[in-house]
Design a protein around this motif. Structure first.
Motif, PDB file in Angstrom:
ATOM      1  N   LYS A  14       0.405  -1.188  -0.180  1.00  0.00           N
ATOM      2  CA  LYS A  14      -0.344  -0.450  -0.359  1.00  0.00           C
ATOM      3  C   LYS A  14       0.704   1.349   0.114  1.00  0.00           C
ATOM      4  O   LYS A  14       0.819   2.580  -0.458  1.00  0.00           O
ATOM      5  CB  LYS A  14      -1.276  -0.233   1.540  1.00  0.00           C
ATOM      6  CG  LYS A  14      -2.050  -1.500   1.411  1.00  0.00           C
ATOM      7  CD  LYS A  14      -2.808  -1.298   1.962  1.00  0.00           C
ATOM      8  CE  LYS A  14      -4.017  -2.141   2.374  1.00  0.00           C
ATOM      9  NZ  LYS A  14      -4.870  -1.973   3.400  1.00  0.00           N
ATOM     10  N   LEU A  15       2.126   0.977   0.601  1.00  0.00           N
ATOM     11  CA  LEU A  15       2.578   1.978   0.693  1.00  0.00           C
ATOM     12  C   LEU A  15       3.441   2.283  -0.266  1.00  0.00           C
ATOM     13  O   LEU A  15       3.561   3.862  -0.941  1.00  0.00           O
ATOM     14  CB  LEU A  15       4.291   2.068   1.573  1.00  0.00           C
ATOM     15  CG  LEU A  15       5.672   3.438   1.804  1.00  0.00           C
ATOM     16  CD1 LEU A  15       5.060   4.417   1.807  1.00  0.00           C
ATOM     17  CD2 LEU A  15       6.417   2.716   3.169  1.00  0.00           C
ATOM     18  N   VAL A  16       3.896   1.914  -1.785  1.00  0.00           N
ATOM     19  CA  VAL A  16       4.691   1.440  -3.021  1.00  0.00           C
ATOM     20  C   VAL A  16       3.339   2.542  -3.523  1.00  0.00           C
ATOM     21  O   VAL A  16       4.050   3.397  -4.218  1.00  0.00           O
ATOM     22  CB  VAL A  16       4.792   0.452  -3.257  1.00  0.00           C
ATOM     23  CG1 VAL A  16       5.578   0.389  -4.600  1.00  0.00           C
ATOM     24  CG2 VAL A  16       6.541  -0.067  -2.274  1.00  0.00           C
ATOM     25  N   ARG A  17       2.449   2.236  -3.916  1.00  0.00           N
ATOM     26  CA  ARG A  17       1.268   2.226  -4.654  1.00  0.00           C
ATOM     27  C   ARG A  17       0.980   3.372  -4.254  1.00  0.00           C
ATOM     28  O   ARG A  17       1.354   4.896  -5.023  1.00  0.00           O
ATOM     29  CB  ARG A  17      -0.317   1.446  -4.312  1.00  0.00           C
ATOM     30  CG  ARG A  17      -0.159  -0.220  -4.373  1.00  0.00           C
ATOM     31  CD  ARG A  17      -1.450  -0.549  -4.473  1.00  0.00           C
ATOM     32  NE  ARG A  17      -0.895  -2.248  -5.534  1.00  0.00           N
ATOM     33  CZ  ARG A  17      -1.330  -2.959  -4.556  1.00  0.00           C
ATOM     34  NH1 ARG A  17      -1.422  -3.050  -3.222  1.00  0.00           N
ATOM     35  NH2 ARG A  17      -1.859  -4.177  -5.284  1.00  0.00           N
ATOM     36  N   LYS A  18       0.580   4.001  -2.821  1.00  0.00           N
ATOM     37  CA  LYS A  18       0.423   5.504  -2.374  1.00  0.00           C
ATOM     38  C   LYS A  18       1.910   6.901  -3.002  1.00  0.00           C
ATOM     39  O   LYS A  18       1.792   7.536  -3.469  1.00  0.00           O
ATOM     40  CB  LYS A  18       0.146   4.968  -1.071  1.00  0.00           C
ATOM     41  CG  LYS A  18       0.214   6.792  -0.564  1.00  0.00           C
ATOM     42  CD  LYS A  18      -0.263   6.845   0.966  1.00  0.00           C
ATOM     43  CE  LYS A  18      -1.449   6.643   0.975  1.00  0.00           C
ATOM     44  NZ  LYS A  18      -1.346   7.222   2.923  1.00  0.00           N
ATOM     45  N   LEU A  19       2.804   6.450  -3.553  1.00  0.00           N
ATOM     46  CA  LEU A  19       3.930   6.776  -3.483  1.00  0.00           C
ATOM     47  C   LEU A  19       4.171   6.813  -4.897  1.00  0.00           C
ATOM     48  O   LEU A  19       4.386   7.763  -5.402  1.00  0.00           O
ATOM     49  CB  LEU A  19       5.837   6.195  -3.304  1.00  0.00           C
ATOM     50  CG  LEU A  19       6.124   5.901  -1.685  1.00  0.00           C
ATOM     51  CD1 LEU A  19       7.158   5.278  -1.338  1.00  0.00           C
ATOM     52  CD2 LEU A  19       6.322   7.666  -1.113  1.00  0.00           C
ATOM     53  N   ALA A  20       3.740   5.783  -5.627  1.00  0.00           N
ATOM     54  CA  ALA A  20       3.476   6.101  -7.400  1.00  0.00           C
ATOM     55  C   ALA A  20       2.591   6.986  -7.257  1.00  0.00           C
ATOM     56  O   ALA A  20       2.484   7.376  -8.015  1.00  0.00           O
ATOM     57  CB  ALA A  20       3.033   4.354  -7.623  1.00  0.00           C
ATOM     58  N   ASP A  21       1.297   6.536  -6.495  1.00  0.00           N
ATOM     59  CA  ASP A  21       0.327   7.288  -7.150  1.00  0.00           C
ATOM     60  C   ASP A  21       0.795   9.198  -6.871  1.00  0.00           C
ATOM     61  O   ASP A  21       0.136  10.136  -7.504  1.00  0.00           O
ATOM     62  CB  ASP A  21      -0.619   7.482  -6.061  1.00  0.00           C
ATOM     63  CG  ASP A  21      -1.636   6.080  -6.440  1.00  0.00           C
ATOM     64  OD1 ASP A  21      -1.448   5.792  -7.740  1.00  0.00           O
ATOM     65  OD2 ASP A  21      -2.614   5.930  -5.392  1.00  0.00           O
ATOM     66  N   ILE A  22       1.358   9.384  -5.927  1.00  0.00           N
ATOM     67  CA  ILE A  22       2.079  11.200  -5.300  1.00  0.00           C
ATOM     68  C   ILE A  22       2.882  11.003  -6.864  1.00  0.00           C
ATOM     69  O   ILE A  22       2.823  13.081  -7.261  1.00  0.00           O
ATOM     70  CB  ILE A  22       2.700  10.875  -4.121  1.00  0.00           C
ATOM     71  CG1 ILE A  22       2.073  10.336  -3.078  1.00  0.00           C
ATOM     72  CG2 ILE A  22       3.605  12.312  -4.058  1.00  0.00           C
ATOM     73  CD1 ILE A  22       2.694  10.712  -1.765  1.00  0.00           C
ATOM     74  N   LEU A  23       3.752  10.555  -7.811  1.00  0.00           N
ATOM     75  CA  LEU A  23       4.186  10.958  -8.471  1.00  0.00           C
ATOM     76  C   LEU A  23       3.404  10.752  -9.361  1.00  0.00           C
ATOM     77  O   LEU A  23       3.854  11.781 -10.134  1.00  0.00           O
ATOM     78  CB  LEU A  23       5.066   9.402  -8.400  1.00  0.00           C
ATOM     79  CG  LEU A  23       6.768   9.611  -8.060  1.00  0.00           C
ATOM     80  CD1 LEU A  23       7.186   8.153  -9.402  1.00  0.00           C
ATOM     81  CD2 LEU A  23       7.657   9.835  -8.379  1.00  0.00           C
ATOM     82  N   LYS A  24       2.453  10.022  -9.864  1.00  0.00           N
ATOM     83  CA  LYS A  24       1.538  10.399 -11.219  1.00  0.00           C
ATOM     84  C   LYS A  24       0.897  12.149 -11.115  1.00  0.00           C
ATOM     85  O   LYS A  24       0.892  12.681 -11.675  1.00  0.00           O
ATOM     86  CB  LYS A  24       0.714   9.305 -11.234  1.00  0.00           C
ATOM     87  CG  LYS A  24       1.175   8.191 -11.696  1.00  0.00           C
ATOM     88  CD  LYS A  24       0.114   7.307 -11.800  1.00  0.00           C
ATOM     89  CE  LYS A  24      -0.135   5.797 -12.195  1.00  0.00           C
ATOM     90  NZ  LYS A  24      -0.379   5.370 -12.466  1.00  0.00           N
ATOM     91  N   GLU A  25      -0.223  12.138  -9.604  1.00  0.00           N
ATOM     92  CA  GLU A  25      -0.340  13.629  -8.769  1.00  0.00           C
ATOM     93  C   GLU A  25       0.818  14.869  -8.931  1.00  0.00           C
ATOM     94  O   GLU A  25      -0.291  15.825  -9.822  1.00  0.00           O
ATOM     95  CB  GLU A  25      -1.032  13.364  -7.321  1.00  0.00           C
ATOM     96  CG  GLU A  25      -1.792  12.238  -7.397  1.00  0.00           C
ATOM     97  CD  GLU A  25      -2.506  12.072  -5.812  1.00  0.00           C
ATOM     98  OE1 GLU A  25      -3.112  11.309  -5.582  1.00  0.00           O
ATOM     99  OE2 GLU A  25      -2.384  12.644  -4.895  1.00  0.00           O
ATOM    100  N   THR A  26       1.356  15.014  -8.875  1.00  0.00           N
ATOM    101  CA  THR A  26       2.686  15.647  -8.724  1.00  0.00           C
ATOM    102  C   THR A  26       2.857  16.076  -9.972  1.00  0.00           C
ATOM    103  O   THR A  26       4.368  16.473 -10.206  1.00  0.00           O
ATOM    104  CB  THR A  26       3.693  15.841  -7.760  1.00  0.00           C
ATOM    105  OG1 THR A  26       4.197  14.268  -7.005  1.00  0.00           O
ATOM    106  CG2 THR A  26       2.857  15.913  -6.035  1.00  0.00           C
ATOM    107  N   GLU A  27       3.486  15.171 -10.775  1.00  0.00           N
ATOM    108  CA  GLU A  27       4.314  15.312 -12.609  1.00  0.00           C
ATOM    109  C   GLU A  27       5.787  14.577 -12.047  1.00  0.00           C
ATOM    110  O   GLU A  27       6.460  15.437 -12.033  1.00  0.00           O
ATOM    111  CB  GLU A  27       4.175  15.992 -12.849  1.00  0.00           C
ATOM    112  CG  GLU A  27       2.424  15.635 -13.472  1.00  0.00           C
ATOM    113  CD  GLU A  27       1.886  16.643 -14.458  1.00  0.00           C
ATOM    114  OE1 GLU A  27       3.309  16.921 -15.307  1.00  0.00           O
ATOM    115  OE2 GLU A  27       0.963  17.009 -14.813  1.00  0.00           O
ATOM    116  N   LEU A  28       6.047  14.162 -10.686  1.00  0.00           N
ATOM    117  CA  LEU A  28       7.175  14.031  -9.612  1.00  0.00           C
ATOM    118  C   LEU A  28       8.400  13.082 -10.939  1.00  0.00           C
ATOM    119  O   LEU A  28       8.287  12.096 -11.452  1.00  0.00           O
ATOM    120  CB  LEU A  28       7.753  13.673  -8.371  1.00  0.00           C
ATOM    121  CG  LEU A  28       7.244  14.975  -7.765  1.00  0.00           C
ATOM    122  CD1 LEU A  28       7.659  14.533  -6.468  1.00  0.00           C
ATOM    123  CD2 LEU A  28       8.470  16.258  -7.999  1.00  0.00           C
TER     124      LEU A  28
END
Length: 166
Positions: A14-28
């Motif tokens: 879940k943590l890994v998925r959350k981090l991947a989602d943050i990448l998508k949302e912030t375009e980092l």
């Protein structure tokens, strides 16, 4: 969380998925989280899905950089032998982490599942080894195994399709 994870504890998907989602949302293109001895780095290529590399905090940066290259080469070799349409199916069970996929609990043992098997929710489908830790991948739902998209001892990436149910 104030407690640090020991190397024997599994990575929280879940943590890994959350981090991947943050990448998508912030375009980092990269995010790194360190918690005790655990260090998770999630990076994405501009033309591909996010790649995830795991290392223990004391490990030098060189193995982290080498890990995605080691995973990418065998995956490219396996691509011609698997059905690419099946790998992109939305209903496929996907890998929650980067690692090496094993279809049985130990070498020479019967596989956890075979095509045609009826599985129950929570039943172990396969194991993914990450950071020398064996992480069982449970079935998120009941169903009949239609396809197994990975081979034994095959490197897998985060989000890669593993199993398809009917």
């Amino acid at each position: 969380m104030t407690t640090s994870k020991s190397p024997a504890e599994p990575i929280d998907p879940k943590l890994v998925r959350k981090l991947a989602d943050i990448l998508k949302e912030t375009e980092l293109t990269e995010i790194e989280v360190e918690q005790g001895d655990l260090k998770i780095r999630v990076a994405r290529q501009l033309t591909a899905a996010p790649a995830v590399a795991y290392t223990a905090a004391p490990v030098a940066a060189a193995p982290v950089a080498a890990a995605p290259a080691a995973v990418a080469a065998p995956a490219a070799e396996a691509a011609p032998t698997t059905d690419s349409a099946a790998k992109s199916r939305k209903d496929a069970i996907k890998s929650p982490m980067v690692g090496t996929c094993y279809l049985s609990p130990q070498p020479g043992a019967a596989p956890f599942i075979k095509v045609g098997d009826r599985v129950k929710q929570g039943q172990t489908l396969l194991i993914i080894e990450a950071m020398k830790t064996m992480n069982p991948i449970p079935s998120p739902r009941e169903g009949v195994v239609a396809e197994i998209l990975v081979n034994d001892a095959q490197p897998v990436e985060f989000g890669e399709a593993l199993v398809v149910f009917e």
